[in-house]
Design an enzyme around this catalytic site. Structure first.
Site, PDB file in Angstrom:
ATOM      1  CB  SER A   1      -0.949   0.004   1.198  1.00 11.82           C
ATOM      2  OG  SER A   1      -0.269  -0.276   2.394  1.00 11.82           O
TER       3      SER A   1
ATOM      4  CG  HIS B   1      -1.413   4.017   3.925  1.00  9.48           C
ATOM      5  ND1 HIS B   1      -2.735   3.660   4.103  1.00  9.48           N
ATOM      6  CD2 HIS B   1      -0.724   2.848   3.814  1.00  9.48           C
ATOM      7  CE1 HIS B   1      -2.850   2.345   4.099  1.00  9.48           C
ATOM      8  NE2 HIS B   1      -1.635   1.825   3.936  1.00  9.48           N
TER       9      HIS B   1
END
Length: 312
Positions: free
Chosen positions: A216, A262
């Site tokens: 991610s 992230h």
């Protein structure tokens, strides 16, 4: 002095005309000639051309003189096949299989939270996840102890199948279009540098004993790069913003997700997207390579500073 008579059947007294033969196969007669070099060619040597036929050598020479197709950002047109995207997915799946095998019957397949999205640690994820360092009472390991490889391996490891599937679906959707726009090499550089940037951010801002892993970090980098590149091309970005906002809300509201990872991937992906999309046409490759090097040096410097803080 008398003239010698020509061979029988030659009314002019000259040599008998011979049938042309293929220059590559002297035992084959032919009346077809290459439209470029005018050499005789047999059916096996004929290569269809816009006008007539050409020999293999002229076809190869023409291919060398034709400039290969490039994308709007200087990449190769081979990116339309999506080979790098498929390879990255295959590597992540292979890492998941190895992680399951290393667990020997643990919870790696389903995990322990949200159907495997947040749980499922295995010996392989323990070895390769981003980790600053364990507390002194645990075995010495972590990036601060010299295990810098974790900043790369973490982007190929996942905590459970749901975690893997969500990231691979996003990679499949985003990766094919970006690879077609950027070309294979530039897309691979974007993916790896964005993933590295997210892992460096996790190293910088997470607790020293908090492990994190997953593609991610790179996926958020792809989201940011798509936005930057679409803006550069003058295309509508209204469909990207809601998806990105939803993912950010998910990042900040669901427990145990690496927020620094992230956000770090997002920022690094935006930086790489700008380097790739806004490089001047005349010196595009040099500018892109130099910009990528600057980003990598900055990330390296941050890792050195964080390590000094933890070990000083």
């Amino acid at each position: 002095m008398t003239d010698r008579p020509g061979p029988a059947g030659d009314a002019t007294g000259g040599p008998v005309p011979t049938t042309p033969v293929c220059y590559r196969h002297p035992d084959r007669e032919t009346y077809v000639r290459c439209t470029r070099c005018d050499r005789p060619i047999c059916p096996e040597c004929m290569r269809e051309a816009s006008v007539g036929h050409q020999c293999p050598e002229c076809v190869n020479e023409g291919r060398r003189s034709v400039r290969p197709a490039r994308t709007a950002f200087g990449g190769g047109a081979a990116g339309r096949r999506g080979l790098v995207t498929r390879t990255l997915i295959a590597l992540n799946v292979l890492a998941m299989v190895l992680s399951i095998l290393s667990d020997r019957g643990g919870d790696s397949m389903v995990g322990s939270g949200l159907g495997g999205l947040l749980g499922g640690g295995t010996p392989l994820t323990q070895w390769g996840a981003v980790l600053a360092q364990w507390p002194p009472q645990f075995p010495v390991e972590g990036v601060a102890t010299g295990e810098w490889y974790r900043l790369v391996t973490a982007m190929f490891l996942h905590y459970g199948l749901v975690h893997l599937l969500l990231n691979m679906w996003a990679l499949w959707v985003l990766g094919r279009d970006l690879e077609a726009l950027l070309g294979p090499l530039r897309f691979l550089g974007l993916y790896l540098v964005a993933g590295l940037g997210g892992n460096v951010a996790a190293y910088l801002f997470s607790e020293p004993n908090a492990a994190s892993a997953g593609a991610s970090t790179a996926i958020f980098g792809l989201f940011a790069a798509v936005f930057v590149i679409m803006r550069r091309l003058g295309r509508d970005t209204s469909a990207i913003v809601p998806v990105l906002v939803i993912n950010l809300i998910f990042t900040f509201t669901v427990p145990n997700i690496s927020i620094p990872g992230h956000i770090g991937g997002l920022v690094t992906g935006a930086a790489m997207g700008w380097v790739l999309a806004y490089a001047p046409r005349m010196r595009r490759s040099v500018f892109q390579a130099a910009g990528t090097a600057v980003v990598l040096v900055a990330l390296l410097g941050l890792v050195i500073v964080r390590t000094a803080m933890l070990t000083g």
